[in-house]
Design a protein around this motif. Structure first.
Motif, PDB file in Angstrom:
ATOM      1  N   ARG A 556      16.033 -56.398 -28.022  1.00  0.00           N
ATOM      2  CA  ARG A 556      16.416 -54.910 -27.642  1.00  0.00           C
ATOM      3  C   ARG A 556      16.775 -54.950 -26.082  1.00  0.00           C
ATOM      4  N   ALA A 557      16.654 -54.456 -25.562  1.00  0.00           N
ATOM      5  CA  ALA A 557      16.790 -53.438 -23.987  1.00  0.00           C
ATOM      6  C   ALA A 557      17.005 -51.953 -23.476  1.00  0.00           C
ATOM      7  N   LEU A 558      16.352 -51.556 -22.235  1.00  0.00           N
ATOM      8  CA  LEU A 558      16.736 -50.286 -22.307  1.00  0.00           C
ATOM      9  C   LEU A 558      16.784 -50.923 -20.366  1.00  0.00           C
ATOM     10  N   LEU A 589       9.655 -44.478 -22.706  1.00  0.00           N
ATOM     11  CA  LEU A 589      10.586 -45.130 -22.431  1.00  0.00           C
ATOM     12  C   LEU A 589      10.381 -46.742 -22.904  1.00  0.00           C
ATOM     13  N   LEU A 590       9.228 -46.779 -23.287  1.00  0.00           N
ATOM     14  CA  LEU A 590       8.881 -47.375 -24.644  1.00  0.00           C
ATOM     15  C   LEU A 590       9.061 -47.360 -25.568  1.00  0.00           C
ATOM     16  N   GLU A 591       8.603 -46.210 -25.787  1.00  0.00           N
ATOM     17  CA  GLU A 591       8.886 -45.323 -27.369  1.00  0.00           C
ATOM     18  C   GLU A 591      10.233 -45.247 -27.723  1.00  0.00           C
ATOM     19  N   ASP A 597      17.467 -44.960 -30.600  1.00  0.00           N
ATOM     20  CA  ASP A 597      17.928 -44.632 -29.218  1.00  0.00           C
ATOM     21  C   ASP A 597      19.589 -45.473 -29.105  1.00  0.00           C
ATOM     22  N   ALA A 598      20.665 -44.272 -29.136  1.00  0.00           N
ATOM     23  CA  ALA A 598      21.991 -44.977 -28.376  1.00  0.00           C
ATOM     24  C   ALA A 598      21.829 -45.680 -27.147  1.00  0.00           C
ATOM     25  N   GLY A 599      21.086 -45.538 -26.235  1.00  0.00           N
ATOM     26  CA  GLY A 599      20.864 -45.693 -24.745  1.00  0.00           C
ATOM     27  C   GLY A 599      19.810 -47.076 -25.284  1.00  0.00           C
TER      28      GLY A 599
END
Length: 603
Positions: A556-558, A589-591, A597-599
């Motif tokens: 996963r990536a944000l 943001l880590l959570e 979340d869709a983002g």
């Protein structure tokens, strides 16, 4: 391909001890070492008095100081410092960046035994970073502070921590400060020769602040012995340094050990010329670097990988500059991270087209505490990422933590005596055999052939475990994912400690996103452009088909909207990220990264 042949081949011995550790040493004998940096200045003022030692831009040309002129000015400044009562216990703080007056002040302080404390100019010029500046002032308690321009640094100089400290400025602009020109007048009442004679190899030259990427910045005690030994080690490994006086056009900051000790002293030790590049490899300043290179080029080229990437693009567009750049070039030296192989290959191809041979393309390894170099790739190699073998006089202790990965500890005359007024941290920095605990990991390129050198394999402290107990080597994984996400990502933070999966925060390159046609819609600290997330998902998915195991699979990536903050400690003045600070400061943001979340781009 024809490669430059003026190098010293690797020659090391590896010994395994009963406890399973290895000792790795160079068989090249350490050559003669001068006692102090002033010895170099005297040597070249005598042998090459009219040769340019240091220069900076002045109008349409350069302010150039010869070796003879530099020695005269250094002795005068040294007299002025002693006349003010400065000595080993009264450091000088330098708040400005690179420049001729900064260099002369540094050499004068070394000449008479007054420690210099250069700090990142961002600490003074960025309001939110004043806490870092205050920390340095309160730690070393300087008696004098230098800035190039009193107007530019006025806000920082107004801090109460500067009460009672003499401020010196090259451009005073009417402020109640001492003009640098006053120091240049000297003081006839001071016996400068007697003062110089009292300085020894163990005298402290600088107190260099660590980056603070893992804890509060510490002051590294740097001696004449450390710096003088390091330059002998370099010249023993790179004979061409002694054959032809080297020349650089260099921007790397002098508050950092690479620019201020490694590069600066390499010119001084070998009778070379240092042209200060007042540009940088960032948007808006790189054009100045190209202008400077159109006027003067070096025999050595130092830079960080992003700088070499920008330079390669410029050279491809400008044949005249390309020919000037390679004309006298002996070495291309990168540091800070591995040079992308496509950039490496681009320089090789250009060199062959221009000169018919390739300069030594290389890197080394070390830390602020090691003056800096401890290892170097001193013979030609065909790929980036190799940091070579120990320098002469250095012994490495390698503590295996897997089949070919070792924790690295070092001992040698280039290692610091300790941290300034911090006996506890000093004791923690050395093991019971006196080896400095670097915290870095290395791997042999070929375990059965140690002369093929080693490669950096991350920081031991950056490794973490998933909830399954699986170890993740975050530093090596970060480099791979950063390359995978090029050119969209400017920086990567690997996450997953005490989680079930590895994830990553992506600091985007806004320019690259715009060039690729991605929008940058923000949503509570993240970028959520659907096309961008789809592209990241695609790249991670393709990689997942090539790797196996939870220790390397990024799920996963944000993408973060806000760049790393220097003021909040997420980034150091050297540009390094404090990975733990990024994750704690952005805990929400880590959570979110580990939610549905869709983002979030996730596999």
């Amino acid at each position: 391909m024809k490669r430059t042949s003026r190098f010293q081949p690797h020659d090391v011995t590896r010994t395994q001890r009963e406890d399973g550790t290895f000792l790795l040493t160079s068989n090249i004998p350490l050559g003669p070492v001068v006692e102090k940096t002033g010895d170099w200045l005297h040597q070249w003022a005598d042998e090459a008095p009219d040769r340019v030692f240091i220069a900076e831009r002045s109008g349409a040309g350069w302010r150039e100081e010869t070796y003879a002129a530099a020695l005269q000015q250094v002795r005068a400044i040294g007299q002025a410092l002693l006349a003010r009562g400065l000595g080993p216990d009264t450091p000088i703080l330098v708040m400005s960046g690179n420049g001729v007056d900064h260099g002369l002040l540094a050499l004068a302080s070394q000449y008479v035994g007054v420690p210099l404390v250069p700090v990142a100019e961002q600490y003074s010029l960025i309001h939110g970073a004043h806490g870092r500046l205050r920390h340095a002032v309160e730690l070393v308690r300087p008696k004098m502070a230098y800035v190039i321009d009193a107007d530019q640094y006025a806000e920082a100089l107004a801090l109460d921590c500067f009460d009672g400290i003499e401020i010196v400025a090259t451009r005073p602009h009417g402020h109640a400060v001492t003009p640098f020109a006053d120091l240049m007048k000297g003081d006839a009442g001071i016996d400068i020769d007697a003062a110089y004679a009292k300085v020894t190899p163990d005298s402290v030259v600088k107190i260099l602040m660590t980056s603070g990427s893992t804890s509060a910045p510490k002051g590294v005690l740097t001696t004449h012995k450390m710096m003088c030994t390091n330059q002998t080690q370099f010249a023993d490994s790179l004979p061409f340094l002694r054959e032809t006086p080297p020349r650089v056009v260099d921007w790397l900051p002098w508050n950092h050990v690479f620019g201020g000790s490694h590069n600066f002293n390499m010119m001084l030790a070998n009778g070379g010329s240092f042209y200060v590049d007042d540009g940088k490899p960032v948007k808006g300043l790189f054009d100045r670097t190209l202008e400077n290179l159109s006027m003067v080029t070096g025999t050595l080229s130092f830079n960080v990988p992003v700088g070499f990437g920008m330079l390669l693009g410029a050279l491809q567009k400008d044949e005249t500059l390309r020919r000037r750049y390679f004309q006298d070039l002996d070495m291309i030296f990168y540091a800070g991270a591995s040079l992308p192989q496509e950039v490496w290959s681009g320089f090789e191809q250009m060199a062959m087209e221009i000169k018919g041979e390739i300069p030594l393309m290389t890197s080394s390894w070390g830390l602020t505490e090691t003056a800096p170099a401890t290892m170097i790739q001193q013979e030609p190699t065909e790929r980036s990422g190799v940091i070579g073998v120990p320098l002469a006089g250095v012994t490495l202790k390698l503590i295996p933590d897997s089949e070919n990965r070792c924790e690295v500890r070092a001992k040698g005359p280039n290692i610091m005596p300790g941290y300034y007024e911090n006996p506890e941290k000093t004791a923690e920095a050395f093991d019971d055999e006196g080896f400095f605990i670097t915290g870095d990991a290395m791997a042999f390129n070929d375990f059965d052939a140690p002369n093929k050198g080693m490669r950096f394999d991350g920081r031991i402290s950056e490794d973490f475990k998933l909830l399954t107990g699986t170890w993740v080597r975050a530093a090596a994984l970060r480099v791979e994912i950063l390359s995978l996400m090029a050119p969209l990502a400017a920086e990567i933070v690997i996450t997953g400690q005490d989680k079930n999966e590895i994830g990553c925060f992506i600091f985007p390159s806004r320019d690259a996103l715009a060039a690729e046609g991605y929008s940058d819609e923000e949503d509570n600290g993240a970028l959520v452009c659907k096309q961008l997330l789809a592209e990241i998902h695609h790249r991670l998915n393709e990689r997942a088909g090539r790797v196996s195991g939870s220790s390397t699979r990024v799920s996963r990536a944000l993408v973060l909207a806000e760049p790393p903050s220097l003021a909040d400690g997420e980034m150091t003045a050297k540009g390094n990220l404090n990975y733990r600070k990024v994750q704690t400061r952005r805990a929400d943001l880590l959570e979110r990264l580990y939610s549905d979340d869709a983002g979030v781009a996730r596999l």
